[in-house]
Write an enzyme that holds these catalytic residues in place. Structure first.
Site, PDB file in Angstrom:
ATOM      1  N   GLY A 110      72.433  46.854  14.710  1.00  0.00           N
ATOM      2  CA  GLY A 110      71.876  47.240  15.893  1.00  0.00           C
ATOM      3  C   GLY A 110      70.445  47.832  15.904  1.00  0.00           C
ATOM      4  O   GLY A 110      69.719  47.687  16.911  1.00  0.00           O
ATOM      5  N   GLU A 155      75.822  42.302   9.331  1.00  0.00           N
ATOM      6  CA  GLU A 155      77.343  42.465   9.894  1.00  0.00           C
ATOM      7  C   GLU A 155      78.441  41.606   9.382  1.00  0.00           C
ATOM      8  O   GLU A 155      79.641  42.079   9.127  1.00  0.00           O
ATOM      9  CB  GLU A 155      77.190  42.152  11.688  1.00  0.00           C
ATOM     10  CG  GLU A 155      76.543  43.078  12.376  1.00  0.00           C
ATOM     11  CD  GLU A 155      75.063  42.818  12.579  1.00  0.00           C
ATOM     12  OE1 GLU A 155      74.467  42.050  11.976  1.00  0.00           O
ATOM     13  OE2 GLU A 155      74.468  43.555  13.623  1.00  0.00           O
ATOM     14  N   GLU A 183      68.338  44.632  16.032  1.00  0.00           N
ATOM     15  CA  GLU A 183      68.278  44.196  17.442  1.00  0.00           C
ATOM     16  C   GLU A 183      67.734  45.316  18.518  1.00  0.00           C
ATOM     17  O   GLU A 183      67.186  44.412  19.450  1.00  0.00           O
ATOM     18  CB  GLU A 183      69.840  44.196  17.900  1.00  0.00           C
ATOM     19  CG  GLU A 183      70.853  43.144  17.389  1.00  0.00           C
ATOM     20  CD  GLU A 183      72.206  43.407  17.200  1.00  0.00           C
ATOM     21  OE1 GLU A 183      72.820  44.343  17.063  1.00  0.00           O
ATOM     22  OE2 GLU A 183      73.105  42.339  17.564  1.00  0.00           O
ATOM     23  N   ALA A 233      74.842  50.252  13.742  1.00  0.00           N
ATOM     24  CA  ALA A 233      75.777  50.660  14.973  1.00  0.00           C
ATOM     25  C   ALA A 233      76.409  51.629  13.580  1.00  0.00           C
ATOM     26  O   ALA A 233      76.708  51.525  12.575  1.00  0.00           O
ATOM     27  CB  ALA A 233      76.756  49.747  15.500  1.00  0.00           C
TER      28      ALA A 233
END
Ligand code: COA
Length: 261
Positions: A110, A133, A113, A65
């Protein structure tokens, strides 16, 4: 729709979706996430397409992200960002097409993910993947805690998430996070080769198998097996099954009709 950060190229029944924001290593901000969701919706409706390959431009698949965008978020916006990313990854996971992540480089946060929401993952030998993260004082928010545990087991998932350390392609292959590792320069060709293999199987059976596997993961064994028996019965109601079994007996390749895709 016109995309700023995505390219979609179609070759027969295969679409290649390329994430293209290379100046920030394809980091995903609200705009890119919105475009990805729109592209997944668009490709879901495309009856000509059976397999979707997702890859990135440059040295990253997706470096996560967008940290600069997240740094501005308050708690409410962050929750919305997580929900939006979870909706995107769930749509991707459950679409009636086969999805292959062709992971060309960094796949962090992300990016990992997103790759995990695909059905299959092929890694370039230059790939690095991880969930960093916690190093930023936050946690995975696009269901990474859940998909990683289901894919590689709770112990390994905790190790990757608790340390935030990336792993290379060979290690990812060893622990089952990717299906195969190929030389960087042949990544896309290998992904297309795999797509072509998948295009040879019965198209309705393919959808049924994906649905049963995905629904079964969230159910107990008995319930999941009953989904399988139902779908097995449905398969036998199709002309596709008649043709597939007849072709075997007649020692020829099956001819799947276009209507059955
Ligand atoms: N969000 C926003 N910008 C990002 C980004 C991210 N997740 N990842 C990389 N970028 C930007 C960098 O800020 C840099 O921009 P700048 O040129 O304006 O400074 C540009 O992309 C290139 O990145 P850089 O760090 O210089 O490349 P590198 O090859 O030295 O390192 C990484 C690559 C992937 C190791 C490093 O960029 C990184 O650690 N990124 C963050 C990964 C992460 O924590 N992702 C999870 C987020 S939840």
């Amino acid at each position: 729709m016109v995309y700023n950060y995505l390219q979609i190229e179609k070759e027969g029944r295969v679409a290649v979706l390329t994430i293209n924001r290379p100046d920030v290593l394809n980091a995903m901000d609200w705009k890119l996430v919105g475009e990805l969701e729109a592209a997944v919706d668009e490709l879901s409706q495309d009856k000509e397409i059976q397999v979707i390959i997702i890859t990135g431009t440059g040295k990253a698949f997706v470096a996560g992200a967008d940290i600069k965008a997240m740094a501005e978020m308050d708690s409410i916006e962050a929750r919305e960002f997580a929900r939006t990313g979870q909706r995107l990854t769930a749509k991707l996971e459950n679409m009636e097409k086969v999805t292959i992540a062709a992971i060309n480089g960094y796949a962090f946060g992300g990016g990992c993910e997103l790759a995990m929401a695909c059905d299959l993952r092929i890694a370039s030998d230059k790939m690095k993947i991880g969930q960093p993260e916690l190093k930023l004082g936050i946690i995975p928010g696009w269901a990474g805690t859940q998909r990683l545990s289901r894919l590689i087991g709770v112990a390994k998932a905790k190790e990757l998430i608790f340390t935030g350390e990336p792993i290379d392609a060979e290690e990812a292959l060893r622990i089952g996070l990717v299906n195969r590792v190929v030389p960087h320069d042949s990544l896309l060709e290998e992904a297309k080769k795999l797509a072509r293999k998948i295009l040879e199987v019965g198209p309705i059976a393919l959808k049924l198998a994906k649905t049963v596997i995905n629904r079964g993961i969230d159910a107990n064994f008995t319930t999941a097996s009953s989904y399988e028996a139902e779908a097995f019965g449905v398969a036998f109601a199709t002309e596709e099954a008649r043709e597939g079994m007849r072709a075997f007996i007649e020692k020829r390749k099956p001819n799947w009709t276009k209507e059955e895709r």
